[in-house]
Design a protein around this motif. Sequence first.
Motif, PDB file in Angstrom:
ATOM      1  N   GLY A 142       0.818  -1.206   0.000  1.00 49.49           N
ATOM      2  CA  GLY A 142       0.000   0.000   0.000  1.00 49.49           C
ATOM      3  C   GLY A 142       0.851   1.255   0.000  1.00 49.49           C
ATOM      4  O   GLY A 142       0.619   2.181  -0.781  1.00 49.49           O
ATOM      5  N   LEU A 143       1.870   1.267   0.855  1.00 48.45           N
ATOM      6  CA  LEU A 143       2.737   2.448   0.939  1.00 48.45           C
ATOM      7  C   LEU A 143       3.506   2.663  -0.356  1.00 48.45           C
ATOM      8  O   LEU A 143       3.626   3.784  -0.836  1.00 48.45           O
ATOM      9  CB  LEU A 143       3.728   2.283   2.085  1.00 48.45           C
ATOM     10  N   ALA A 144       4.015   1.571  -0.915  1.00 50.04           N
ATOM     11  CA  ALA A 144       4.777   1.695  -2.159  1.00 50.04           C
ATOM     12  C   ALA A 144       3.879   2.274  -3.249  1.00 50.04           C
ATOM     13  O   ALA A 144       4.282   3.183  -3.986  1.00 50.04           O
ATOM     14  CB  ALA A 144       5.335   0.342  -2.579  1.00 50.04           C
ATOM     15  N   SER A 145       2.641   1.787  -3.338  1.00 49.14           N
ATOM     16  CA  SER A 145       1.723   2.340  -4.341  1.00 49.14           C
ATOM     17  C   SER A 145       1.498   3.820  -4.088  1.00 49.14           C
ATOM     18  O   SER A 145       1.477   4.624  -5.013  1.00 49.14           O
ATOM     19  CB  SER A 145       0.370   1.633  -4.299  1.00 49.14           C
ATOM     20  N   GLN A 172     -13.404  -2.743   3.080  1.00 48.93           N
ATOM     21  CA  GLN A 172     -12.300  -3.184   2.218  1.00 48.93           C
ATOM     22  C   GLN A 172     -12.828  -3.740   0.912  1.00 48.93           C
ATOM     23  O   GLN A 172     -12.341  -3.399  -0.168  1.00 48.93           O
ATOM     24  CB  GLN A 172     -11.505  -4.295   2.900  1.00 48.93           C
ATOM     25  N   PHE A 173     -13.807  -4.610   1.023  1.00 50.85           N
ATOM     26  CA  PHE A 173     -14.260  -5.258  -0.196  1.00 50.85           C
ATOM     27  C   PHE A 173     -15.077  -4.351  -1.080  1.00 50.85           C
ATOM     28  O   PHE A 173     -15.019  -4.456  -2.304  1.00 50.85           O
ATOM     29  CB  PHE A 173     -14.963  -6.579   0.131  1.00 50.85           C
ATOM     30  N   ALA A 174     -15.836  -3.457  -0.464  1.00 53.37           N
ATOM     31  CA  ALA A 174     -16.585  -2.512  -1.288  1.00 53.37           C
ATOM     32  C   ALA A 174     -15.612  -1.677  -2.107  1.00 53.37           C
ATOM     33  O   ALA A 174     -15.807  -1.457  -3.308  1.00 53.37           O
ATOM     34  CB  ALA A 174     -17.459  -1.631  -0.405  1.00 53.37           C
ATOM     35  N   THR A 175     -14.509  -1.222  -1.466  1.00 55.40           N
ATOM     36  CA  THR A 175     -13.529  -0.412  -2.184  1.00 55.40           C
ATOM     37  C   THR A 175     -12.909  -1.193  -3.334  1.00 55.40           C
ATOM     38  O   THR A 175     -12.828  -0.714  -4.469  1.00 55.40           O
ATOM     39  CB  THR A 175     -12.417   0.033  -1.215  1.00 55.40           C
ATOM     40  N   SER A 176     -12.472  -2.421  -3.032  1.00 59.51           N
ATOM     41  CA  SER A 176     -11.873  -3.231  -4.091  1.00 59.51           C
ATOM     42  C   SER A 176     -12.857  -3.413  -5.238  1.00 59.51           C
ATOM     43  O   SER A 176     -12.497  -3.356  -6.411  1.00 59.51           O
ATOM     44  CB  SER A 176     -11.480  -4.606  -3.565  1.00 59.51           C
ATOM     45  N   LEU A 177     -14.105  -3.637  -4.859  1.00 58.60           N
ATOM     46  CA  LEU A 177     -15.108  -3.922  -5.873  1.00 58.60           C
ATOM     47  C   LEU A 177     -15.351  -2.708  -6.770  1.00 58.60           C
ATOM     48  O   LEU A 177     -15.479  -2.858  -7.987  1.00 58.60           O
ATOM     49  CB  LEU A 177     -16.408  -4.344  -5.184  1.00 58.60           C
ATOM     50  N   PHE A 227      -6.039   1.445 -13.519  1.00 59.93           N
ATOM     51  CA  PHE A 227      -7.151   0.949 -12.715  1.00 59.93           C
ATOM     52  C   PHE A 227      -6.966  -0.527 -12.411  1.00 59.93           C
ATOM     53  O   PHE A 227      -7.163  -0.981 -11.294  1.00 59.93           O
ATOM     54  CB  PHE A 227      -8.465   1.120 -13.489  1.00 59.93           C
ATOM     55  N   MET A 228      -6.581  -1.282 -13.443  1.00 58.01           N
ATOM     56  CA  MET A 228      -6.471  -2.724 -13.264  1.00 58.01           C
ATOM     57  C   MET A 228      -5.404  -3.042 -12.228  1.00 58.01           C
ATOM     58  O   MET A 228      -5.615  -3.864 -11.340  1.00 58.01           O
ATOM     59  CB  MET A 228      -6.144  -3.400 -14.587  1.00 58.01           C
ATOM     60  N   VAL A 229      -4.250  -2.369 -12.344  1.00 54.63           N
ATOM     61  CA  VAL A 229      -3.176  -2.645 -11.394  1.00 54.63           C
ATOM     62  C   VAL A 229      -3.618  -2.322  -9.978  1.00 54.63           C
ATOM     63  O   VAL A 229      -3.452  -3.123  -9.054  1.00 54.63           O
ATOM     64  CB  VAL A 229      -1.919  -1.828 -11.755  1.00 54.63           C
ATOM     65  N   PHE A 230      -4.245  -1.147  -9.802  1.00 53.16           N
ATOM     66  CA  PHE A 230      -4.611  -0.768  -8.447  1.00 53.16           C
ATOM     67  C   PHE A 230      -5.773  -1.597  -7.924  1.00 53.16           C
ATOM     68  O   PHE A 230      -5.832  -1.904  -6.736  1.00 53.16           O
ATOM     69  CB  PHE A 230      -4.909   0.727  -8.369  1.00 53.16           C
ATOM     70  N   ALA A 231      -6.681  -1.971  -8.818  1.00 54.56           N
ATOM     71  CA  ALA A 231      -7.766  -2.840  -8.373  1.00 54.56           C
ATOM     72  C   ALA A 231      -7.192  -4.168  -7.899  1.00 54.56           C
ATOM     73  O   ALA A 231      -7.594  -4.707  -6.868  1.00 54.56           O
ATOM     74  CB  ALA A 231      -8.760  -3.058  -9.505  1.00 54.56           C
ATOM     75  N   SER A 232      -6.210  -4.701  -8.651  1.00 50.11           N
ATOM     76  CA  SER A 232      -5.604  -5.963  -8.242  1.00 50.11           C
ATOM     77  C   SER A 232      -4.904  -5.809  -6.899  1.00 50.11           C
ATOM     78  O   SER A 232      -5.002  -6.680  -6.034  1.00 50.11           O
ATOM     79  CB  SER A 232      -4.582  -6.448  -9.268  1.00 50.11           C
ATOM     80  N   LEU A 233      -4.203  -4.676  -6.739  1.00 48.92           N
ATOM     81  CA  LEU A 233      -3.494  -4.460  -5.475  1.00 48.92           C
ATOM     82  C   LEU A 233      -4.478  -4.373  -4.315  1.00 48.92           C
ATOM     83  O   LEU A 233      -4.267  -4.965  -3.260  1.00 48.92           O
ATOM     84  CB  LEU A 233      -2.665  -3.180  -5.545  1.00 48.92           C
ATOM     85  N   ALA A 234      -5.567  -3.624  -4.543  1.00 49.46           N
ATOM     86  CA  ALA A 234      -6.556  -3.477  -3.472  1.00 49.46           C
ATOM     87  C   ALA A 234      -7.133  -4.833  -3.112  1.00 49.46           C
ATOM     88  O   ALA A 234      -7.263  -5.186  -1.935  1.00 49.46           O
ATOM     89  CB  ALA A 234      -7.661  -2.519  -3.909  1.00 49.46           C
ATOM     90  N   LEU A 235      -7.452  -5.605  -4.141  1.00 56.16           N
ATOM     91  CA  LEU A 235      -8.019  -6.932  -3.889  1.00 56.16           C
ATOM     92  C   LEU A 235      -6.987  -7.805  -3.181  1.00 56.16           C
ATOM     93  O   LEU A 235      -7.302  -8.556  -2.255  1.00 56.16           O
ATOM     94  CB  LEU A 235      -8.431  -7.563  -5.223  1.00 56.16           C
ATOM     95  N   PHE A 236      -5.735  -7.680  -3.618  1.00 55.80           N
ATOM     96  CA  PHE A 236      -4.664  -8.476  -3.016  1.00 55.80           C
ATOM     97  C   PHE A 236      -4.517  -8.163  -1.531  1.00 55.80           C
ATOM     98  O   PHE A 236      -4.509  -9.060  -0.685  1.00 55.80           O
ATOM     99  CB  PHE A 236      -3.350  -8.187  -3.751  1.00 55.80           C
ATOM    100  N   ILE A 237      -4.444  -6.869  -1.207  1.00 51.32           N
ATOM    101  CA  ILE A 237      -4.265  -6.494   0.192  1.00 51.32           C
ATOM    102  C   ILE A 237      -5.487  -6.910   1.003  1.00 51.32           C
ATOM    103  O   ILE A 237      -5.371  -7.445   2.102  1.00 51.32           O
ATOM    104  CB  ILE A 237      -4.023  -4.974   0.328  1.00 51.32           C
ATOM    105  N   GLY A 238      -6.675  -6.679   0.412  1.00 55.87           N
ATOM    106  CA  GLY A 238      -7.896  -7.082   1.092  1.00 55.87           C
ATOM    107  C   GLY A 238      -7.904  -8.578   1.372  1.00 55.87           C
ATOM    108  O   GLY A 238      -8.273  -9.036   2.458  1.00 55.87           O
ATOM    109  N   VAL A 279     -12.449 -14.791  -5.749  1.00 58.14           N
ATOM    110  CA  VAL A 279     -11.128 -14.596  -5.137  1.00 58.14           C
ATOM    111  C   VAL A 279     -11.232 -14.722  -3.627  1.00 58.14           C
ATOM    112  O   VAL A 279     -10.407 -15.378  -2.974  1.00 58.14           O
ATOM    113  CB  VAL A 279     -10.536 -13.230  -5.548  1.00 58.14           C
ATOM    114  N   ALA A 280     -12.274 -14.102  -3.050  1.00 58.36           N
ATOM    115  CA  ALA A 280     -12.416 -14.151  -1.597  1.00 58.36           C
ATOM    116  C   ALA A 280     -12.695 -15.572  -1.114  1.00 58.36           C
ATOM    117  O   ALA A 280     -12.111 -16.044  -0.138  1.00 58.36           O
ATOM    118  CB  ALA A 280     -13.536 -13.210  -1.163  1.00 58.36           C
TER     119      ALA A 280
END
Lengths: 882, 114
Positions: free
Chosen positions: A104-107, A514-519, A760-771, A858-859
């Motif tokens: 998250g910080l690196a992003s 978390q999941f709403a944001t990723s979604l 968007f795709m990269v950050f969505a993946s990251l958000a989903l990953f962290i979540g 994924v979840a």
Amino acid sequence: MSDYYLPPRWSDRLLEYFIKGDLLEEIQGDLFEYYQRIGHMSKWRSGAIYAYHVLHFLRPFALKRISQNSNNLIMLKFNLMIAWRNLLKQKFYSAINIMGLAVGLASAIYIALYINDEISYDEHFENSERIVRVASEMALGDNYWHFAVSPDPLAAAFKSDFPEIEKAARFRSAGSLLIKKEDEVVKMPDFKYADQEMLEIFKYETVYGDLEGALVDPNSVVLTLSAAKKLFGDQNPIGLSFTTINNNTFQVSAVVNDLPPQTHYHFDLLLSMERYPDARSGIWLSNNFHTYFLLREGVEKEDLEAKFPDVYEKYFGPQLQAVAGISYKQAMSSGGLIHYYLQPVEDIHLTSHLDIELEANSRIEYIYIFTAIGVFLIIIASINFINISTARASTRAKEIGVKKVMGSFRRDLITQFLTESIFQALIAAALALMIVFICLPFFNVFVEKEFVNPVFGAPNLWWKVLLAAFVIGLLAGVYPSLYLSGFSPVDTLRGKTSKSGRKSIFRNVLVIFQFATSLVLIIGTLTVYNQLSHIKEQDLGYDREQVLLIENSQSLNNTVLSFKEDLLTIPEVAAVSNTPFIPSGDATSDAAFEPVGAGNVDDPVSLQIWSVDPSYLETFGMDLIEGRTFEAGRPADSSAIILNETAARRLGLEDPVGNKVRVFGDFRVAGKQEFTIVGVVKDFNYKSLHQDVGAMGLYMGTHAGYYTAVKTNSTDYQGLIERIESTWDKFSPSVSFSFQFLDTIFDEQYRAERRLGEIFMVFASLALFIGCLGLFGLSAYTAEQRRKEIGVRKVLGASTSHLIILLLRDFTKLLLIAIVLAVPISWVAMNSWLEGFAYRVSLGPTVFMLGSVIALIVAWFTVSYQSTIAARANPTTNLKYE
Amino acid sequence: MKGTHLGEFEEIILLLIGVLKENAYGLALVDAFEKQAGRRVAIGAVHSALSRLGEKGFVDSEMTGATAERGGRRKRVFTITAAGKRALLNARDLRVSLWQQIPDLAVGRLSFDV
């Protein structure tokens, strides 16, 4: 005592509070003695000097509170030790926390880097806050224009009318210049005509020569350093000259540094505006020049803008009368509009999206979106920390109980837990810096920028990151520390830690968030990609496949006809056309027309008016609805025109073919005023799908255009290109052969959107990953908690699959709530994004369903890993456990 | 026990204690330092160095002579210990030996402006 100057009271108190007892006397004594020397100075001055010395005593050797024997220091050491031991003991959970936060910080660092770059555009010019550009908004009849360009006389006229303007100058972008260099021809892709004052407004950094008077001589040229290197190598080129393929010679008067990427325009070379004849036409009704002002110090642009309308009539009145036969007042009262306003140069890159920009600009909305994404990623990562710490409370409960019994205050426990979370956040920060360092090259490719690695360079980055980590650690630690430290020692030691109701609600809310944001991010990604493929599948009214564009064809001059004929002898070539104008290209040209005789319009209609050749429609696969195309052998066709459907409709022509149209007013197109309509072409999308198709007319050009378009029916491009190249070399041996594909140019137009999709795709993946990291930890914990229950159920005959479903059910509930929340939010957000397209995909339920299913799968996958391990375990080990 | 390395600043302060003899207390050392070395220093920095020297066993100290100009407070006067003297000699020997290894110094052709 009164013989002596008395030091300020605060200093003694400060010293007594902080300084070790055995040092206090001598220090106070020394300072008192010192104060006698400075006491005669002004109170303020002596105070400042004295304070400097007093504050210099606040160093480790002298301080009593955190000196080696201070309680706080010992406790800090101790807390850090416990934090470290806990970290190692709970490797799995610590790894989840630290990894999520580091990613998250690196992003966030990358996003900050990107945003910093985007908002720093044009700030490097010395007077950037005083430089403005003129934008023009106009309406006449049904026609509306909103340009980044303005009329040629405006710069000089406004400068003499308004004393607020210190300097005024114009650019005229002129495309590419082909320059002879020994036997070959060098192409300079971007040259502009500029007024001398432009150099004084922007004050480019010179490498050689002097900007003063550098563009006064009509044959002078200002080069950028890289252009100078291309033409003259490493020598100082001042006074040297070069010749273009049209045998014009220019002499170098100055070399400037290349403009930094953070500039809203660039050039390879500047020619003197003195050389450009149309720069002094005095016509107010034609907009071709990018006009910049340097305002005087202290001038507010709003005040200046308010004065502009006073002079419109003076300049436009006579020309409107002469050209259109109406007075200025008549034009304005019948819906006309003339509106000039000023754009601060620093804002152009993010906020200006007018017609005829110098370069494609970015959007401030993207800055907002990325900021939001960066913040959300960090929040999602912090939530992991909060959730896992509170969830694991029971394992720490005994520790807390014992500590409390031994006399630990709640405050100390809070400090301990905060230390732990800050400790982990700091480790994450170090890891984040490593990630930034390692992944920067990929990031640069990804966003098409050239960032210097910030890890060992950017000032204060370390401090900022450590501070951010500290704050994040603190915030993420507040809830768990308050929660954990609030346990009653009696309960914990009895093994009872049930406050489960409230705490799990809080935890659940966080998981839902978390999941709403990723979604939302996933749905955003899907919509962007949907829209892009929608664009690709649009019927554009022309065929962009298998069309090859040979560039620099204007160098063929009058051999262009035989060049075309030679190309047609290649069997794979189906059609060839030469033109300066291609669909979705940059070149535009417009003029106002009105029908002659027939037709029924109140006002003239502004047409895109393109010069083409007879094979244009065939080569680009456009459909002729009525009439015919141009014929090469017919002299009358030199004043023939083909309209598109929109133009025919707006000119009010029921039966256009055979009718005549006339260029409005005193103007001419290709030296002619009247054109006979010979055909109507089906509307084709000549610009971009952001806009609807406008009215347009095609006429037969007489000069060789920049592009020679080749329609081929083969897919063996390799062989074809070789053959075309050898034909080219026969006709234009000095100019090197270069070509593009029409569909590539088409795709280029949507590069901003494509990049948005990728980001968007990269950050969505990251958000989903962290979540999912958090979910993984949480599910591992839940499974561990319910071990006994699972064991009992299994003994009583529950099947493995039944148990897995049981464990999945709770999480699924949360995910479903997240979906319910995310869908409307993303619907609103994506709808407003899509409004920027004239041709947009409808926002159907598929995107939302697909997005939800992806998140759910994924979840589930994440949770079921832990659940399966728990459910398949031998019940005897489970029940034995404790 | 901490390390007994003698830093440059500490070395000068220690030497100044020898120079000032029975008047070697904090503020006097500050004055002497500024006069001899020609650079400014915070009083706290000198005290900090003195405290380090004390920890390393290079100086002894004694509280003496309360005066009115000190607001009635005593001053701490420092003296060099045997260990301090040894440390100073070692530091000097090291420098002398290093200087002697620079061959051209004697004829003054050493060039520092590289």
